[in-house]
Design an enzyme around this catalytic site. Structure first.
Site, short mmCIF file in Angstrom:
data_model
loop_
_atom_site.label_atom_id
_atom_site.label_comp_id
_atom_site.label_asym_id
_atom_site.label_seq_id
_atom_site.Cartn_x
_atom_site.Cartn_y
_atom_site.Cartn_z
N LYS A 135 25.85 -39.08 -22.53
CA LYS A 135 26.75 -38.48 -23.52
C LYS A 135 26.94 -39.42 -24.72
O LYS A 135 27.02 -40.64 -24.56
CB LYS A 135 28.09 -38.18 -22.86
CG LYS A 135 29.11 -37.47 -23.74
CD LYS A 135 30.38 -37.18 -22.94
CE LYS A 135 31.42 -36.44 -23.75
NZ LYS A 135 32.62 -36.10 -22.96
N SER A 210 33.84 -31.54 -23.48
CA SER A 210 33.15 -32.21 -24.55
C SER A 210 31.77 -32.74 -24.19
O SER A 210 31.01 -33.16 -25.06
CB SER A 210 34.01 -33.37 -25.07
OG SER A 210 34.25 -34.32 -24.06
N SER A 234 36.16 -31.84 -19.39
CA SER A 234 34.99 -32.09 -20.24
C SER A 234 33.68 -32.25 -19.50
O SER A 234 32.62 -32.18 -20.11
CB SER A 234 35.23 -33.32 -21.12
OG SER A 234 36.27 -33.07 -22.04
#
Length: 572
Positions: A135, A210, A234
């Site tokens: 990420k 996210s 997330s």
């Protein structure tokens, strides 16, 4: 000669406009350069994949991509599968998924060097030769961790985050970084730099956030293992929306050193680092690899708790709590059916299912989560957007954070009879004193103890819960921040929680959506009904929860749910 005041003021205004124009042009230049680097990364990936294909024209990449992680890693360690075959198979597939969904922000070119070095390694870790996606917000040396902010461009990390260091020591090869929403505080996946990431299963749907780039890449088959973060769902939103599995561990089970946060310093809502993969056994293998001496020595704040194999491999029948709704966000018909069908499968398999009653979730969301995350009135969060050209569609939030306390109080009072949830949000965004913050943290501790007491009174091992789904249309998450109730509860409690896909949306589910009203029947409920529509064939997951530090039990439960669902359904 004396200059007239109007002329002086006009000249000053013109100068300010000129300076603002120059500043915005400089920001756009930075964005354009970042987009060029992103495009160049994809070109390099394409060149690397093509070069390998030309050297190995008869190699069947599909057979490599179809292997589950445990089998793949075994073949890599015993030498029956060459490292470069696996690496370039995933580089090629990742490129395809990135082209379709816009999920990759950067190809880590040094991964090819690491691949060559890995061939010479004497010690072969549990993830030896496994390509891993990372990420955006997790530091990789020499690369930006932007969080979707222009100001974070051209600020490469000085060193790898601890989790990336441990992955490398276990032989894994981080090969791409993936997209996130601006600030991370969203369960969509869009920012001004890299744009919108799409769901690989239906391009008009969000992949969640996210960790949305991770969800899209793993869900599309372009990565066999991804590492993301979770502060309100997330990890779980992208996994559920993209039809894969993920686990959010207890907040301190894995190191967060070198991991950038959306809201820095708040302690009310626990953030966590965790993996995403196609299946539960892959998640377990990842945690086996990460929960090692390297993790515990590189970050001594992580408790030295190695993976408990005995708990994970146990076959003892479980006592499982369950609920179909939190009475705050009305579940979609598919969500409710997913819990009911999973409950029935578990009972048929010999487990005991016990109803669990949730109460006051609205109070938890507004007073612990919203107020806890923005206890300073949201001022530190708003400061992150200073100088940015876009504010991620949260203009009302910005206005509320800057409004004086008396105005927030008045607005909350006036709106309470008509839109009670909006009233509660406004009330929760007040700036707290130190004494009030300490009292809040104490109240959250008491709530956690009460929740555990209720759990223990029922003698539960784990909990079966709904997970928001199916995937919402692109743009809807920004309008539906209140729909995080099912996931954020377990960040406030700091319990490990994972998601497993168990069913697909049916025509009947779609038909029943016509009667969806919601518990408040306000604008948010009407909007959520619209966001769910048109999802026939999309995956729906359930959430599996355990008590703090019991990740292995959570995974064992997830594995049971996955196995039973696969036996019943042939579509996964």
């Amino acid at each position: 000669m004396r200059v007239p005041l109007p002329a002086l003021l006009g000249g000053s205004a013109l100068l300010l406009l000129l300076l603002r124009w120059r500043r915005r042009r400089a920001l756009w230049r930075k964005v354009a350069e970042a987009q060029e680097r992103q495009e160049l990364s994809l070109v390099r990936m394409e060149a690397a994949a093509r070069r390998f294909r030309e050297q190995h024209p008869s190699l069947k990449m599909a057979s490599i991509l179809s292997l589950p992680l445990p089998e793949l890693s075994k073949k890599l360690r015993d030498g029956s599968l060459p490292l470069d075959h696996v690496f370039y198979a995933y580089v090629g597939k990742a490129l395809q998924i990135a082209t379709e969904t816009n999920c990759i922000t950067e190809f880590l070119q040094e991964s090819e060097t690491q691949l060559r070095k890995a061939k010479l390694m004497e010690k072969q870790g549990l993830l030896y030769g496994v390509p891993v996606s990372i990420k955006d917000s997790i530091d990789c040396q020499g690369h930006d961790s932007t969080l979707g902010f222009i100001k974070n461009l051209n600020k490469p990390a000085a060193e790898d985050s601890v989790v990336v260091q441990v992955l490398k020591r276990q032989g894994a090869i981080p090969f791409v970084k993936t997209n996130v929403p601006q600030s991370l505080i969203s369960y969509d996946c869009k920012n001004l730099i890299f744009g919108q990431t799409r769901n690989p299963l239906m391009f008009t749907r969000t992949p969640g956030g996210s960790s949305g780039g991770e969800g899209a890449l793993v869900g599309g088959g372009g990565s066999i293992l991804g590492i993301g973060t979770d502060v309100g769902g997330s990890l779980r939103f992208p996994a559920a929306f993209c039809g894969i599995c993920a686990i959010k561990p207890t907040g301190k089970r894995l190191s967060k050193r070198g991991v950038m946060a959306g809201v820095v310093g708040q302690k009310a809502v626990a953030a966590a680092v965790g993996p995403l993969a196609k299946d539960v056994e892959s998640l377990a293998l990842c945690l086996r690899a990460l929960l090692c001496e390297d993790m515990f020595s590189l970050d001594t704040t992580v408790p030295p708790l190695p993976f408990n194999e005995e708990v994970y491999s146990s076959t003892k029948p479980l006592r499982i709590g369950y609920y179909e709704t939190d009475f705050f966000t009305m579940p979609s018909p598919a969500m409710r059916r997913a819990v009911r069908e999973t409950k029935e499968l578990l009972e048929e398999a010999g487990h005991t299912l016990v109803p669990f009653e949730l109460t006051n979730v609205d109070y938890v969301i507004f007073n612990y989560c919203v107020r806890g995350m923005f206890a300073d009135g949201g001022s530190s969060f708003v400061r992150k957007f200073k100088g940015e050209m876009e504010k991620g569609g949260i203009g009302l939030f910005f206005w509320l954070t800057k409004a004086p306390h008396w105005l927030k109080t008045l607005l909350s009072w006036i709106s309470k009879p008509f839109v009670p949830r909006f009233s509660s949000i406004v009330r929760s965004l007040k700036e707290n004193t130190v004494d009030e913050v300490w009292s809040l943290h104490h109240e959250i501790e008491d709530f956690c103890h009460q929740f555990v007491s209720q759990w223990q009174k029922l003698n539960l091992d784990v909990m079966l819960c709904p997970m928001l789904g199916p995937a919402l249309g692109i743009g809807y998450p920004a309008k539906l921040s209140v729909a995080v109730s099912y996931t954020m509860l377990y960040n406030a409690l700091d319990f490990p929680a994972g998601v497993v896909p168990v069913t697909l949306v049916t025509d009947e589910d779609e038909e029943q959506l016509k009667d969806y009203k919601g518990y408040y029947q306000d604008w948010w409920d009407r909007t959520l009904a619209k966001a769910f529509r048109g999802s026939v064939g999309m995956p729906v997951a359930v959430q599996c929860v355990a008590l703090p530090w019991q990740e292995e039990l959570c995974l064992r439960f997830m594995k049971e749910v996955e196995t039973l669902s696969l036996k019943k359904n042939s579509f996964f």
